[in-house]
Design an enzyme around this catalytic site. Structure first.
Site, PDB file in Angstrom:
ATOM      1  N   ARG A  21      10.727   0.010   6.229  1.00 46.00           N
ATOM      2  CA  ARG A  21      10.908   0.795   5.002  1.00 46.00           C
ATOM      3  C   ARG A  21       9.628   0.749   4.161  1.00 46.00           C
ATOM      4  O   ARG A  21       8.789   1.629   4.253  1.00 46.00           O
ATOM      5  CB  ARG A  21      12.125   0.263   4.217  1.00 46.00           C
ATOM      6  CG  ARG A  21      12.718   1.273   3.244  1.00 46.00           C
ATOM      7  CD  ARG A  21      11.988   1.369   1.929  1.00 46.00           C
ATOM      8  NE  ARG A  21      11.935   0.073   1.230  1.00 46.00           N
ATOM      9  CZ  ARG A  21      11.208  -0.138   0.147  1.00 46.00           C
ATOM     10  NH1 ARG A  21      10.472   0.834  -0.370  1.00 46.00           N
ATOM     11  NH2 ARG A  21      11.172  -1.334  -0.419  1.00 46.00           N
ATOM     12  N   CYS A 248       3.313   1.208  -2.897  1.00 47.11           N
ATOM     13  CA  CYS A 248       4.151   2.156  -3.627  1.00 47.11           C
ATOM     14  C   CYS A 248       3.365   3.439  -3.868  1.00 47.11           C
ATOM     15  O   CYS A 248       2.273   3.408  -4.435  1.00 47.11           O
ATOM     16  CB  CYS A 248       4.582   1.552  -4.958  1.00 47.11           C
ATOM     17  SG  CYS A 248       5.485   2.704  -6.011  1.00 47.11           S
TER      18      CYS A 248
END
Lengths: 315, 315
Positions: A21, A248
């Site tokens: 992920r 991110c």
């Protein structure tokens, strides 16, 4: 100064590997579903019992996660061997997709700062919270367990140090709504051990009944220091991504997650059990690097650990 | 879990910058004396008050340190501004050279394990110790202050975990012989925070009157975790090399020192004073990188720190 001052660390730690992920979500290369499933199996074979395998998010915005349902399906046979599979959910639609895919464990994710919430989801925390509560309704109706995880829990690149009272208020909304565990993320990796200690201690004091997991990045070489600070507080669950992959997309300056390999190395050196087989874990490095098409950044990716014969001490 | 459990860290820390010594000693490029002096002045201008500038060792074996007397001479004007200059000494000849060069502060270095002593100096610890005691005679006769520093103080790549009793015995020999400070080096960077804590706490308990300095490398990303563990014990002096340069030529797998820039970043984030001006320190990075002919490895060498306006918190 006596040994009495030495911190006591936990005897065992659980690693939630987020390679599939967080590790893959900002990669330019979209790793094929079959490769993801093979990597997930290899991570489980190395002894990792908690795998975060995808996110039920808009596939147009995050195409790397578009095949989350298929990856989950491919890995679900591992559940019979005690492996827990996690996926991320941000709204009702994601929750429905998670339910359709037979997910058993979901992480609800929300930003702990208005600045990051705006950048990450173009919403206020209140709006994001409302959407997550709709997801909760959906998950509850399917009996799916869910944790609440907050991005930028300690420090936000937009807003500075995250307000602990606001953080606790957000967490309280979701523990009240049935969230089991709490995840605190240093999304951009710019938290320092003192800050991680203070915020984590405050959360532990407020939520003594909820397991608290830490998600740390290694942007400024502070990752392992933050782990150590958390271990001192008794934290026994950490996210990590193999080889230090990740970052991110909606936060400036973000670098990779702490490496699963580096984390296991640290924990084993501290005499903390992880259940992970170091050699089998190391064997995941090459296929992973091949899948993403570039080298990895964890320290063990470039420097081999000292052989165990030496670690035990020569004659 | 309350805030009472949070560790208390020192208010101020002194950094002994070893860029010109440990940082340059294994570089293939021999940095010209003039460049070293300019770099030393720039480090001092950034607020570093303790500089390790060379080693009085065999110039044939370590040509990078052959100009130590000249570098010292070039930097000695800084002493009038309160900068302390350190050089390493391993034997009487080195002590004589240090005295001839007008050195005021010397670090006597010895291995804390037989395996590293053999590899590093082709001697037993007893033989190396005898040579160092001859150096002590010389230094005393010139009124030069000296510290004792032990390589592989925590962990040796040849012998495994360093025996604390043997370490203390070595240190005792030299504190008895007048050494002022104690330096504990993780020469190969394979120590972990728990190990650093245990050994350092034992040394602090044995030598309550002697300042203890830690010299850490960042081989496995454990450098800052080891710093944090030491700060908890009240350690207020750390070696570091700008940009994470350095390594030990006689130890397998050694990587660079913890970066002076990364260390300052961590300490400032913890609210610990260093006296260092971050921007002036950052300005040393380019000329240093140019001098050695390659990039640097500290995290700040590749990722800029979050601007201070953001660090203080937005509205």
């Amino acid at each position: 100064m006596t040994n009495a001052a030495l911190p006591t660390l936990p005897a065992a730690v659980e690693i939630l590997d987020t390679t599939l992920r967080d590790g893959l979500q900002i990669e330019k290369t979209i790793v094929p579903t079959g490769s993801k499933i093979r990597l997930g199996r290899a991570l489980a074979a190395a002894g990792l019992k908690h795998l975060e395998v995808g996110a039920f998010v808009n596939p147009k915005k995050v195409p790397q996660m578009a095949d989350t349902a298929e990856v989950l399906a491919g890995l679900q046979p591992l559940e019979a061997e005690g492996v827990e599979l996690y996926t991320l959910v941000f709204n009702r639609k994601g929750a429905q997709r998670a339910a359709d895919a037979g997910a058993r464990n979901v992480k609800l994710v929300i930003s702990a700062s208005e600045g990051h919430s705006k950048a990450n989801s173009d919403s206020s925390i209140a709006q994001a919270s409302e959407r997550l509560l709709e997801a909760v309704d959906e998950l509850r109706s399917h009996g799916i367990r869910y944790d609440i995880a907050t991005a930028v829990s300690f420090y936000c690149p937009f807003d500075g140090v995250t307000d602990v009272d606001s953080l606790i208020e957000i967490l309280r909304t979701f523990t009240t709504a049935g969230a089991r565990g709490i995840g605190l993320a240093d999304t951009v990796g710019n938290s320092n051990p003192g800050l991680v200690s203070r915020t984590t201690a405050a959360v532990l004091a407020e939520f003594p009944e909820h397991p608290v997991n830490l998600h740390l990045h290694d942007t400024y070489n502070f990752g392992m220091a933050n782990v150590f600070a958390a271990l001192i507080l008794g934290i026994t669950s950490f996210d990590a991504a193999m080889g230090g992959l990740g970052g991110c997309p909606f936060a400036p300056g973000a670098a990779g997650n702490i490496g699963t390999d580096d984390l296991v190395h640290l924990l084993h050196k501290e005499g903390i059990e992880t259940g992970v087989d170091v050699e089998q874990l190391a064997a995941v490095r090459d296929p992973l690097s091949e899948a993403v098409g570039h080298g990895l950044t964890s320290s063990l990716s470039s420097i081999p650990a000292v052989p165990s014969a030496v670690v035990r001490g020569a004659a």
